[in-house]
Design a protein around this motif. Structure first.
Motif, PDB file in Angstrom:
ATOM      1  N   HIS A 465      42.230  41.881  35.686  1.00  0.00           N
ATOM      2  CA  HIS A 465      42.071  40.846  36.713  1.00  0.00           C
ATOM      3  C   HIS A 465      41.042  41.249  37.757  1.00  0.00           C
ATOM      4  CE1 HIS A 465      45.306  38.992  34.624  1.00  0.00           C
ATOM      5  NE2 HIS A 465      46.206  39.871  35.016  1.00  0.00           N
ATOM      6  N   LEU A 466      40.009  41.948  37.281  1.00  0.00           N
ATOM      7  CA  LEU A 466      38.881  42.290  38.132  1.00  0.00           C
ATOM      8  C   LEU A 466      37.879  41.134  38.121  1.00  0.00           C
ATOM      9  CD1 LEU A 466      38.341  45.956  36.872  1.00  0.00           C
ATOM     10  CD2 LEU A 466      39.583  45.234  38.928  1.00  0.00           C
ATOM     11  N   SER A 467      36.902  41.252  38.983  1.00  0.00           N
ATOM     12  CA  SER A 467      35.850  40.229  39.029  1.00  0.00           C
ATOM     13  C   SER A 467      34.909  40.388  37.842  1.00  0.00           C
ATOM     14  CB  SER A 467      35.050  40.362  40.322  1.00  0.00           C
ATOM     15  OG  SER A 467      34.345  41.600  40.325  1.00  0.00           O
ATOM     16  N   GLU A 468      34.171  39.343  37.542  1.00  0.00           N
ATOM     17  CA  GLU A 468      33.199  39.425  36.452  1.00  0.00           C
ATOM     18  C   GLU A 468      32.139  40.470  36.764  1.00  0.00           C
ATOM     19  OE1 GLU A 468      30.217  36.533  33.848  1.00  0.00           O
ATOM     20  OE2 GLU A 468      31.238  35.749  35.637  1.00  0.00           O
ATOM     21  N   ALA A 469      31.753  40.563  38.041  1.00  0.00           N
ATOM     22  CA  ALA A 469      30.722  41.535  38.424  1.00  0.00           C
ATOM     23  C   ALA A 469      31.172  42.968  38.161  1.00  0.00           C
ATOM     24  CB  ALA A 469      30.365  41.365  39.898  1.00  0.00           C
ATOM     25  N   SER A 470      32.484  43.210  38.197  1.00  0.00           N
ATOM     26  CA  SER A 470      32.992  44.559  37.969  1.00  0.00           C
ATOM     27  C   SER A 470      32.664  45.067  36.572  1.00  0.00           C
ATOM     28  CB  SER A 470      34.517  44.585  38.159  1.00  0.00           C
ATOM     29  OG  SER A 470      34.889  44.187  39.453  1.00  0.00           O
ATOM     30  N   TRP A 488      36.001  45.356  41.685  1.00  0.00           N
ATOM     31  CA  TRP A 488      36.566  44.541  42.752  1.00  0.00           C
ATOM     32  C   TRP A 488      37.606  43.609  42.157  1.00  0.00           C
ATOM     33  CZ3 TRP A 488      31.399  45.419  41.965  1.00  0.00           C
ATOM     34  CH2 TRP A 488      30.703  46.094  42.979  1.00  0.00           C
ATOM     35  N   THR A 489      38.586  43.238  42.956  1.00  0.00           N
ATOM     36  CA  THR A 489      39.557  42.240  42.505  1.00  0.00           C
ATOM     37  C   THR A 489      38.852  40.913  42.286  1.00  0.00           C
ATOM     38  OG1 THR A 489      40.125  41.772  44.811  1.00  0.00           O
ATOM     39  CG2 THR A 489      41.541  43.313  43.619  1.00  0.00           C
ATOM     40  N   GLY A 490      39.318  40.183  41.272  1.00  0.00           N
ATOM     41  CA  GLY A 490      38.693  38.904  40.941  1.00  0.00           C
ATOM     42  C   GLY A 490      39.445  37.736  41.530  1.00  0.00           C
TER      43      GLY A 490
END
Length: 971
Positions: A465-470, A488-490
């Motif tokens: 459940h991280l961000s796509e950028a992660s 980062w958290t998404g």
């Protein structure tokens, strides 16, 4: 043809029913309208060596009592000489014709294979190592036949044989023996009650590791069932209970099952090419193809884990190393968010069906996130967590559906925070995989990190459940350092549609998978997955409980008992009860049904007596320690307990159980007399310690016992109903005197009302005369009051008092603590003084403050609630009502006992007094169905024993009598 062979060769005139066979002719011979023999006529091309092997096997197994050969001979069939065997018929149906199997039948199959393997241990013959298409050790040679295999089957067969070749060196390191090697669905015979009558057809016997034969049984048991993996686990468990499997065998088993399926497909293809009209050659193939398709999505390491779990091992062997290291001081994880969970106040949300409606995901991620924030503020917490092992209502989408049930149990911890919050690596590690999985209810951005324990054992951390950028910064193989930002958290649109949080999940094995590892599993798989995915709070370090206790059905508990408890531990009733609570004289099952408990004398003043519960909890909240310190509890309990005994019994030694008390009583007697021998009553039971099994004929003279030891002499029990001298106690006591004259004992130990001997009242005058003989010989008299004392007999506090005697030593057990682990020895000052030899008596927690508080509360309940008087009143009423039943039911031979320690002996014919154990078992089961719990005892297990909590009421006694009346009538 076969009827002529039976008649001409063996002189058997029979109706012949041909049976299927791969090479040989088989038939059932019915004589007088009933199956009597199995006729096996070997093919004409069967070699002499094969026939020699078969003959040797039949002789070996006949000697072992496993099979019986009625006759053998040679017949001319179609102009060719053929060997025939006439075997006794095994009643039952082939597994394939016996209907849908229950779980117990799968386990019985495994046990039957294990017993046959055990019977074959030691059998030797040169043909066991012959070149043979069904020899599992030669499976890789079938790769030469791949061109004959159908194209749809070829990928599986090729892969299975390749994997088999890779594991063959490990397989060859295992011990080898003769194995049956063909427990297929047509060779296993099932009786009408579902038990296994036998395993037939010895034509495939070879030498191989025994796990190869088990693999055959597992392979075919899975055919055509809705949950083949569970079926396999039950077969494996049944085998393991009969003949324990090693970790090495279980590791190889999934691949061996695949190899057997591949062998079946390949051999069938080759044989069909040679004999296209033989339908038997393809009999299992459609079901095998369906099974292979069904198991395609099951990782073989996961199957091995399930087999290990079914046998009571940790599902993943490495889990222990991983968990041990994560708990150790060497492991110092960094916080994964800016809020350090190890020091923060945390709030655990409830996503179960019982949780708040506002947390359910149909409201949308934003509203649920707001509801979680509101809960955090309302509780004054710093952060919210989603719990490990939680059975969640939110997993209701099709993403969590499965062929064998919904994946609803969360095997991770969720840490809720705002989106776009930095996430940090808790430990040094290496990136194993990075992925972006944006589908609804999936992980969104996900990282899989590999870490290592101090000894090098790997484990993995999945962060979802991280961000796509992660997912754009790190690549597989990249090293990460403890405390380094890893993403980062998404937000909900990019994290699978969830409120912003991180999903943190540990793995001790990857099961051959990657970022598609499941975060939720089926409820029936949780035990296995606890080993694959241990609680990630080992890394997060939140101080509050983060795991939900598992909820187990009666069936689940029964399975777990078989795997992690000794099978020597028995259960009551044909269908065991799942008891979850108790109150007074009643037990309560998981469905809320109440049962009248006429068995449990241990809960003397009633199940969960409020006064006892309060005393226990109050003292446990203050202090519990050993007796090396001054504490008023132990002295007050000893003073109060001693006051209930006649002079000169006033010295108390505390123990943790009645068994410890009886063991200590023997020490007292042997120390005081400097002798070793003990006199005991026949059928006595004094406890489960080795020293007490030695003096318990109820144990050492029954199954598993080894008879009396050199330090024991047995005296006849003075049974007024069955004994040689009826109710004349002094005549029985003459044997005690004779034993004392021959070999003066250290002690004569007896139950004041023998329980296991059949709830007997000792014949009048017995104890007085026996005590006199023992004391004249310089021995001590020990009264075992563990079951019958403490006011249970109604007329006296202690049952020995009814006989007008005072023992030298008295032993007490858990009834004095209402089931709490406490026992006691009460003796005279003279005996106690002789025990002071310089060797300290110290029993770490015997007499601890909690146990003494409980003991005092039980004493108070007995006195204040006048429970001895209740035992007298209710017991007399109960006994009168039971005696009245005898006028209507011939099966009742005797009603006996005192107070609420009663026995009803069931017989077949009152004059013959033939014990009727079958009637006793039936009455116990009938009574249980009507909500009354009983048990049986006595040398023949034909005595209904009645020893309820002494709070039993007259109404409850009347209810029990009514139930027994109906049970006797139905017999």
């Amino acid at each position: 043809m076969l009827s002529a062979v039976a008649a001409d060769l063996f002189g058997v005139a029979a109706e012949v029913t041909p049976l299927p066979g791969e090479r040989h002719a088989n038939a059932r011979l019915d004589v007088g309208g009933r199956p009597r023999y199995l006729l096996k006529v070997y093919s004409a091309d069967t070699g002499e060596s094969d026939l020699a092997l078969q003959n040797a096997l039949l002789v070996w197994l006949s000697d072992a009592g496993t099979t019986t050969v009625a006759a053998s001979g040679t017949a001319v069939v179609d102009g060719k000489s053929r060997t025939a065997h006439l075997l006794d018929w095994v009643d039952g149906r082939e597994w394939s014709q016996a209907g849908p199997p229950e779980p117990a039948r799968f386990a019985a199959l495994g046990a039957a294979v294990a017993r046959l393997d055990r019977a074959l241990v030691g059998f030797e013959h040169s043909e066991l190592d012959r070149a043979y298409r069904w020899n599992p050790l030669q499976a890789k040679e079938l790769q030469a036949m791949l061109s004959l295999v159908d194209e749809t089957d070829r990928p599986f067969v090729a892969a299975a044989l390749q994997r088999f070749g890779e594991l063959l060196p490990d397989l060859l390191e295992l011990p080898q023996q003769a194995i049956h090697n063909d427990a297929n669905e047509n060779n296993v015979i099932v009786t009408d009650d579902g038990s296994i009558a036998g395993i037939i057809d010895l034509g495939d016997v070879v030498r191989a590791p025994r796990v190869c034969g088990l693999a055959v049984a597992v392979a075919y048991a899975q055919l055509g069932v809705s949950d083949p993996v569970s079926a396999a686990c039950q077969v494996v468990s049944g085998y393991h209970q009969e003949s324990p499997l090693t970790a090495a065998e279980l590791r190889l088993l999934p691949e061996l099952v695949d190899a057997r399926l591949a062998m079946s497909i390949t051999n069938a293809a080759e044989q069909r090419a040679a004999d296209p009209d033989n339908r038997y050659l393809s009999i299992s193939q459609p079901a095998i193809r369906a099974l292979i398709s069904d198991l395609a999505a099951e990782p073989r390491p996961l199957l091995a884990a399930r087999y290990r779990d079914a046998c009571g091992y940790r599902a993943v062997a490495a889990e222990r190393n991983v968990v041990t290291w994560l708990r150790s001081a060497a492991c110092d994880p960094a916080p994964m968010l800016r809020t350090d969970l190890s020091t923060a106040d945390v709030h655990c949300i409830d996503w179960t069906a019982r949780g708040p409606a506002e947390l359910q995901m149909q409201h949308g991620a934003d509203r649920v996130a707001a509801a979680i924030d509101a809960q955090v503020r309302a509780t004054g917490s710093a952060i919210a967590l989603g719990r490990y092992r939680e059975d969640r209502l939110v997993y209701r989408s099709e993403a969590f559906a499965g062929q064998r049930g919904r994946r609803s149990v969360h095997m991770a911890i969720d840490v809720f925070t705002a989106d776009d919050e930095p996430v940090f690596a808790p430990l040094d590690g290496v990136v194993t995989a990075v992925d972006y999985r944006p589908a609804d209810c999936d992980y969104g951005g996900v990282l899989l990190l590999e870490h290592r324990c101090g000894d090098g054992t790997p484990f993995w951390l999945l962060v979802g459940h991280l961000s796509e950028a992660s997912t754009t910064e790190l690549r597989p193989g990249d090293a990460v350092r403890r405390g380094e930002r890893i993403g980062w958290t998404g937000s909900a649109p990019e994290n699978g549609g969830w409120p912003p949080h991180i999903h943190v999940q540990l793995f001790t094995t990857l099961l051959g998978r990657s970022t598609d590892l499941p975060g939720a599993v089926r409820p029936d798989e949780v035990d296995v997955w606890e080993s694959i995915s241990p609680n990630p709070n080992l890394i997060l370090r939140a101080p509050e409980p983060t795991a939900v206790d598992p909820v187990r059905s009666a069936a689940d508990i029964a399975v777990r008992r078989r795997t992690n408890l000794s099978t020597a531990l028995s259960l009551s009733y044909a269908e065991p009860l799942h008891i979850v609570a108790g109150e007074g004289a009643e037990l309560i099952d998981a469905d809320g049904r109440r049962y009248l408990d006429l068995v449990n004398n241990v809960c003397h003043v009633g199940h969960c007596h409020p006064r006892v519960v309060e005393a226990l909890s109050a003292q446990a909240a203050v202090l519990n320690t050993s007796t090396r310190y001054l504490h008023a509890g132990i002295t007050e309990f000893a003073r109060r307990l001693a006051a209930t005994f006649p002079d000169p019994l006033n010295v108390v030694l505390l123990t943790n159980s009645g068994s410890e008390a009886n063991d200590l009583a023997l020490r007292l007697a042997r120390t005081a007399t400097r002798r070793e021998h003990a006199l005991v009553l026949d059928w006595a039971y004094h406890g489960n310690l080795s020293s007490l099994i030695e003096i318990s004929p109820y144990k050492f003279n029954r199954a598993g016992g080894t008879g009396p030891g050199e330090r024991v002499r047995i005296c006849p029990v003075p049974d007024p109903y069955r004994g040689e001298f009826g109710g004349d106690g002094t005549r029985y006591a003459a044997e005690v005197a004779a034993q004392c004259a021959e070999l003066p004992p250290a002690a004569f130990i007896h139950e004041s009302v023998p329980g296991c001997a059949g709830q007997l009242e000792l014949a009048d005058g017995y104890l007085e005369a026996a005590y006199a003989a023992v004391r004249e010989a310089g021995g001590l008299c020990i009264a075992d009051e563990v079951q019958c004392g403490f006011g249970r007999v109604g007329t006296h506090m202690w049952a020995f008092e009814a006989h007008g005697v005072v023992p030298d030593v008295v032993t007490l057990g858990k009834p004095i603590g209402n089931g709490h682990p406490i026992g006691a020895v009460v003796t005279t000052p003279q005996v106690a003084r002789r025990f002071v030899t310089g060797m300290e008596y110290f029993n770490t927690f015997a007499g601890n403050p909690v146990s003494c508080a409980v003991g005092l509360a039980v004493l108070d309940a007995v006195e204040d609630e006048r429970l001895m008087a209740n035992a007298a009143t209710v017991g007399a009423h109960f006994k009168d009502r039971l005696s009245a039943l005898a006028a209507h039911h011939e099966v009742i031979g005797d009603v006996r006992g005192r107070g609420l320690f009663l026995g009803v002996e069931l017989v077949s014919g009152r004059r013959r007094k033939e014990p009727d154990a079958a009637a006793a078992r039936r009455v116990v089961e009938e009574a249980k169905r009507e909500g009354v719990l009983l048990s049986t005892d006595g040398p023949a297990d034909n005595v209904l024993k009645i020893k309820p909590p002494v709070v039993l009421t007259v109404d409850q006694a009347d209810r029990a009598v009514a139930v027994l009346d109906r049970a006797f009538r139905e017999g």
